[in-house]
Design a protein around this motif. Structure first.
Motif, PDB file in Angstrom:
ATOM      1  N   VAL A  21      36.945  40.473  37.133  1.00 47.05           N
ATOM      2  CA  VAL A  21      37.352  41.710  37.796  1.00 47.05           C
ATOM      3  C   VAL A  21      38.051  42.642  36.804  1.00 47.05           C
ATOM      4  O   VAL A  21      37.878  43.858  36.851  1.00 47.05           O
ATOM      5  CB  VAL A  21      38.243  41.399  39.019  1.00 47.05           C
ATOM      6  N   ALA A  22      38.819  42.074  35.898  1.00 42.04           N
ATOM      7  CA  ALA A  22      39.503  42.896  34.901  1.00 42.04           C
ATOM      8  C   ALA A  22      38.518  43.609  33.975  1.00 42.04           C
ATOM      9  O   ALA A  22      38.811  44.702  33.485  1.00 42.04           O
ATOM     10  CB  ALA A  22      40.462  42.039  34.086  1.00 42.04           C
ATOM     11  N   LEU A  24      36.009  45.153  34.849  1.00 41.80           N
ATOM     12  CA  LEU A  24      35.588  46.396  35.500  1.00 41.80           C
ATOM     13  C   LEU A  24      36.401  47.588  35.021  1.00 41.80           C
ATOM     14  O   LEU A  24      35.948  48.725  35.106  1.00 41.80           O
ATOM     15  CB  LEU A  24      35.708  46.274  37.020  1.00 41.80           C
ATOM     16  N   GLY A  25      37.584  47.354  34.523  1.00 38.37           N
ATOM     17  CA  GLY A  25      38.419  48.447  34.017  1.00 38.37           C
ATOM     18  C   GLY A  25      38.045  48.919  32.632  1.00 38.37           C
ATOM     19  O   GLY A  25      38.538  49.947  32.161  1.00 38.37           O
ATOM     20  N   THR A  58      40.229  46.437  41.676  1.00 42.90           N
ATOM     21  CA  THR A  58      40.771  45.510  40.688  1.00 42.90           C
ATOM     22  C   THR A  58      42.166  45.052  41.100  1.00 42.90           C
ATOM     23  O   THR A  58      42.478  43.858  41.051  1.00 42.90           O
ATOM     24  CB  THR A  58      40.814  46.176  39.300  1.00 42.90           C
ATOM     25  N   ILE A  62      43.533  41.308  41.730  1.00 43.06           N
ATOM     26  CA  ILE A  62      44.479  40.774  40.756  1.00 43.06           C
ATOM     27  C   ILE A  62      45.856  40.551  41.354  1.00 43.06           C
ATOM     28  O   ILE A  62      46.494  39.533  41.092  1.00 43.06           O
ATOM     29  CB  ILE A  62      44.559  41.698  39.517  1.00 43.06           C
TER      30      ILE A  62
END
Length: 89
Positions: A21-22, A24-25, A58, A62
């Motif tokens: 998911v991180a 995606l940043g 995100t 998180i």
């Protein structure tokens, strides 16, 4: 920003869902970095809407993950660092 090895090394210390998911940043960070260095332009309105959706998604993954397992992960990291250090002694 970290490259593939940064993500691979961090999988040793963090949950794979958190890492995926991180990542995606990364496009958002690349846009802002390119603008800061003067080689890119800021996105339009739809780009900002997309960036906010990515950031919100995100954080939605998180934040709960970090509050429930942060202590467990930090204990695991410390134990692994200590065991790695003992291998070199």
């Amino acid at each position: 920003l970290f490259g593939a090895m940064g993500y691979i090394r961090s999988m040793r210390y963090f949950d794979t869902l958190l890492i995926s998911v991180a990542t995606l940043g990364e496009p958002v960070a690349a846009e802002l970095t390119a603008f800061a260095f003067g080689v890119g332009a800021l996105p339009g309105l739809l780009g900002w809407v997309g960036n906010l959706l990515v950031a919100g998604g995100t954080l939605a993954v998180i934040y709960p993950s970090s509050t429930t397992t942060a202590k467990e992960q930090s204990k695991g990291c410390l134990q692994e660092v200590e065991s790695d250090a003992n291998e070199f002694v």
